[in-house]
Motif scaffolding. Structure first.
Motif, mmCIF file in Angstrom:
data_model
loop_
_atom_site.group_PDB
_atom_site.id
_atom_site.type_symbol
_atom_site.label_atom_id
_atom_site.label_comp_id
_atom_site.label_asym_id
_atom_site.label_seq_id
_atom_site.Cartn_x
_atom_site.Cartn_y
_atom_site.Cartn_z
ATOM 1 N N THR A 134 0.847 -1.194 0.000
ATOM 2 C CA THR A 134 0.000 0.000 0.000
ATOM 3 C C THR A 134 0.885 1.246 0.000
ATOM 4 O OG1 THR A 134 -0.156 -0.004 2.411
ATOM 5 C CG2 THR A 134 -1.878 -1.185 1.205
ATOM 6 N N SER A 135 0.285 2.387 -0.221
ATOM 7 C CA SER A 135 1.023 3.643 -0.285
ATOM 8 C C SER A 135 0.136 4.791 0.175
ATOM 9 C CB SER A 135 1.480 3.911 -1.726
ATOM 10 O OG SER A 135 2.022 5.208 -1.874
ATOM 11 N N ALA A 136 0.754 5.833 0.723
ATOM 12 C CA ALA A 136 0.011 7.032 1.116
ATOM 13 C C ALA A 136 -0.309 7.922 -0.087
ATOM 14 C CB ALA A 136 0.821 7.825 2.150
ATOM 15 N N ASP A 137 0.274 7.645 -1.237
ATOM 16 C CA ASP A 137 0.008 8.416 -2.459
ATOM 17 C C ASP A 137 -1.466 8.246 -2.845
ATOM 18 O OD1 ASP A 137 -0.324 9.259 -5.132
ATOM 19 O OD2 ASP A 137 1.682 8.610 -5.706
ATOM 20 N N PRO A 138 -2.237 9.336 -2.965
ATOM 21 C CA PRO A 138 -3.673 9.217 -3.261
ATOM 22 C C PRO A 138 -3.975 8.620 -4.643
ATOM 23 C CG PRO A 138 -2.977 11.513 -3.378
ATOM 24 C CD PRO A 138 -1.810 10.728 -2.841
ATOM 25 N N ASN A 139 -3.016 8.564 -5.534
ATOM 26 C CA ASN A 139 -3.219 7.966 -6.853
ATOM 27 C C ASN A 139 -2.980 6.463 -6.866
ATOM 28 O OD1 ASN A 139 -3.938 10.289 -8.385
ATOM 29 N ND2 ASN A 139 -1.831 10.979 -8.144
ATOM 30 N N TYR A 140 -2.405 5.942 -5.808
ATOM 31 C CA TYR A 140 -2.048 4.534 -5.669
ATOM 32 C C TYR A 140 -3.207 3.854 -4.943
ATOM 33 C CZ TYR A 140 1.508 0.846 -4.845
ATOM 34 O OH TYR A 140 2.260 -0.301 -4.840
ATOM 35 N N ARG A 141 -4.039 3.118 -5.696
ATOM 36 C CA ARG A 141 -5.286 2.628 -5.122
ATOM 37 C C ARG A 141 -5.566 1.183 -5.534
ATOM 38 N NH1 ARG A 141 -9.642 7.103 -6.311
ATOM 39 N NH2 ARG A 141 -10.597 6.220 -4.463
ATOM 40 N N PHE A 142 -6.495 0.556 -4.802
ATOM 41 C CA PHE A 142 -6.894 -0.824 -5.049
ATOM 42 C C PHE A 142 -8.413 -0.940 -5.031
ATOM 43 C CE2 PHE A 142 -3.033 -0.956 -2.413
ATOM 44 C CZ PHE A 142 -2.187 -1.710 -3.210
ATOM 45 N N ARG A 143 -8.934 -1.970 -5.693
ATOM 46 C CA ARG A 143 -10.320 -2.400 -5.501
ATOM 47 C C ARG A 143 -10.368 -3.901 -5.738
ATOM 48 N NH1 ARG A 143 -13.503 0.013 -10.780
ATOM 49 N NH2 ARG A 143 -12.360 -1.218 -12.319
ATOM 50 N N ALA A 144 -11.353 -4.548 -5.115
ATOM 51 C CA ALA A 144 -11.539 -5.985 -5.260
ATOM 52 C C ALA A 144 -12.764 -6.236 -6.133
ATOM 53 C CB ALA A 144 -11.738 -6.624 -3.891
ATOM 54 N N CYS A 145 -12.694 -7.265 -6.979
ATOM 55 C CA CYS A 145 -13.819 -7.638 -7.833
ATOM 56 C C CYS A 145 -13.997 -9.149 -7.792
ATOM 57 C CB CYS A 145 -13.570 -7.220 -9.283
ATOM 58 S SG CYS A 145 -13.413 -5.445 -9.533
ATOM 59 N N GLY A 146 -15.239 -9.569 -7.981
ATOM 60 C CA GLY A 146 -15.537 -10.995 -8.022
ATOM 61 C C GLY A 146 -16.545 -11.294 -9.111
ATOM 62 N N LEU A 147 -16.460 -12.500 -9.643
ATOM 63 C CA LEU A 147 -17.394 -12.988 -10.656
ATOM 64 C C LEU A 147 -18.087 -14.210 -10.079
ATOM 65 C CD1 LEU A 147 -18.525 -13.036 -13.592
ATOM 66 C CD2 LEU A 147 -16.596 -14.529 -14.152
ATOM 67 N N THR A 148 -19.415 -14.136 -9.965
ATOM 68 C CA THR A 148 -20.190 -15.255 -9.435
ATOM 69 C C THR A 148 -20.712 -16.116 -10.581
ATOM 70 O OG1 THR A 148 -22.048 -13.717 -9.264
ATOM 71 C CG2 THR A 148 -20.802 -14.138 -7.256
ATOM 72 N N LEU A 149 -21.231 -17.282 -10.234
ATOM 73 C CA LEU A 149 -21.676 -18.224 -11.269
ATOM 74 C C LEU A 149 -22.800 -17.686 -12.129
ATOM 75 C CD1 LEU A 149 -21.452 -21.734 -9.591
ATOM 76 C CD2 LEU A 149 -19.872 -20.645 -11.179
ATOM 77 N N ASP A 150 -23.560 -16.692 -11.638
ATOM 78 C CA ASP A 150 -24.615 -16.095 -12.464
ATOM 79 C C ASP A 150 -24.051 -15.044 -13.421
ATOM 80 O OD1 ASP A 150 -24.062 -14.115 -10.616
ATOM 81 O OD2 ASP A 150 -26.127 -13.906 -9.925
ATOM 82 N N GLN A 151 -22.717 -14.991 -13.531
ATOM 83 C CA GLN A 151 -21.989 -14.120 -14.463
ATOM 84 C C GLN A 151 -22.105 -12.639 -14.123
ATOM 85 O OE1 GLN A 151 -19.836 -15.554 -16.837
ATOM 86 N NE2 GLN A 151 -20.418 -17.215 -15.492
ATOM 87 N N VAL A 152 -22.336 -12.316 -12.856
ATOM 88 C CA VAL A 152 -22.374 -10.932 -12.403
ATOM 89 C C VAL A 152 -21.010 -10.577 -11.817
ATOM 90 C CG1 VAL A 152 -23.406 -9.316 -10.752
ATOM 91 C CG2 VAL A 152 -24.853 -10.939 -11.995
ATOM 92 N N ILE A 153 -20.447 -9.458 -12.265
ATOM 93 C CA ILE A 153 -19.202 -8.944 -11.717
ATOM 94 C C ILE A 153 -19.547 -7.897 -10.675
ATOM 95 C CG2 ILE A 153 -17.101 -7.618 -12.190
ATOM 96 C CD1 ILE A 153 -17.112 -8.884 -14.998
ATOM 97 N N THR A 154 -19.010 -8.068 -9.474
ATOM 98 C CA THR A 154 -19.227 -7.135 -8.376
ATOM 99 C C THR A 154 -17.870 -6.607 -7.930
ATOM 100 O OG1 THR A 154 -21.144 -8.424 -7.656
ATOM 101 C CG2 THR A 154 -20.223 -6.869 -6.064
ATOM 102 N N CYS A 155 -17.733 -5.276 -7.873
ATOM 103 C CA CYS A 155 -16.482 -4.648 -7.449
ATOM 104 C C CYS A 155 -16.721 -3.726 -6.260
ATOM 105 C CB CYS A 155 -15.876 -3.817 -8.581
ATOM 106 S SG CYS A 155 -15.295 -4.799 -9.977
ATOM 107 N N THR A 156 -15.731 -3.629 -5.414
ATOM 108 C CA THR A 156 -15.768 -2.643 -4.327
ATOM 109 C C THR A 156 -15.424 -1.283 -4.904
ATOM 110 O OG1 THR A 156 -13.417 -2.846 -3.759
ATOM 111 C CG2 THR A 156 -14.949 -4.406 -2.689
ATOM 112 N N ASP A 157 -15.622 -0.247 -4.106
ATOM 113 C CA ASP A 157 -15.111 1.070 -4.473
ATOM 114 C C ASP A 157 -13.589 1.047 -4.372
ATOM 115 O OD1 ASP A 157 -17.661 2.144 -4.841
ATOM 116 O OD2 ASP A 157 -17.816 2.780 -2.741
ATOM 117 N N TRP A 158 -12.951 2.003 -5.002
ATOM 118 C CA TRP A 158 -11.481 2.137 -4.898
ATOM 119 C C TRP A 158 -11.111 2.542 -3.475
ATOM 120 C CZ3 TRP A 158 -8.209 0.537 -8.535
ATOM 121 C CH2 TRP A 158 -8.633 0.459 -9.863
ATOM 122 N N TRP A 159 -9.989 2.012 -2.996
ATOM 123 C CA TRP A 159 -9.423 2.386 -1.701
ATOM 124 C C TRP A 159 -7.984 2.747 -1.895
ATOM 125 C CZ3 TRP A 159 -5.605 -0.490 1.181
ATOM 126 C CH2 TRP A 159 -5.300 0.070 2.432
#
Length: 159
Positions: A134-159
């Protein structure tokens, strides 16, 4: 009999067609440039086993949940531990569902997709992505995404 009171210039229409074509090309180029950015072409191999500074994480690992989203009994979360961020899918997971982590260094304009990693230890098991520092730089960010069997992609907001 020829009508000379209202002459028609063919060079004027030719210039007009050329200008219109040029404007259409410029507009098309502007739309390509203004289109939203997407992930860089990536695969699980681009971040597994220490590639690009990523470190593999146990599928049972837990950290501080920074962001989360739920769908169809699954929770997709972005977690951090020891100065590193990683994605995790857990809950009523099923074999074949997947999780990945998007990582950006320019505030989300472009990103590297770390994964996907498939749930492969049976139903109701968790799966993680490798972690990145991780980094304190505000441009350095992450988000998590998942694909379920019903083919829906769900992502978190950027952190």
């Amino acid at each position: 009999m020829t009508n000379t009171s209202c002459p028609v210039s063919t060079t004027g229409t030719s210039w007009l067609r050329t200008a219109a074509a040029g404007a259409a090309i410029a507009l098309g180029a502007a739309l390509l440039i203004a289109a939203p950015a997407g992930p860089a072409a990536a695969s699980a191999g681009d971040c597994a086993g220490g590639a690009n500074g990523f470190v593999d994480v146990s599928d049972n690992a837990s950290g501080t949940v920074q962001r989360s989203a739920s769908h169809d009994g699954d929770t997709i979360s972005l977690q951090s531990a020891g100065g590193r961020g990683f994605a995790k899918i857990e809950g009523t997971t099923r074999s074949g569902e997947s999780v990945w982590m998007d990582w950006t260094r320019d505030g989300g304009h472009t990103w590297l997709q770390c994964g996907p990693f498939n749930v492969d230890r049976g139903d109701n098991s968790s799966k993680t992505s490798p972690s990145q520092a991780t980094s304190a730089d505000p441009n350095y960010r992450f988000r998590a995404c998942g694909l379920t069997l019903d083919q829906v992609i769900t992502c978190t907001d950027w952190w």
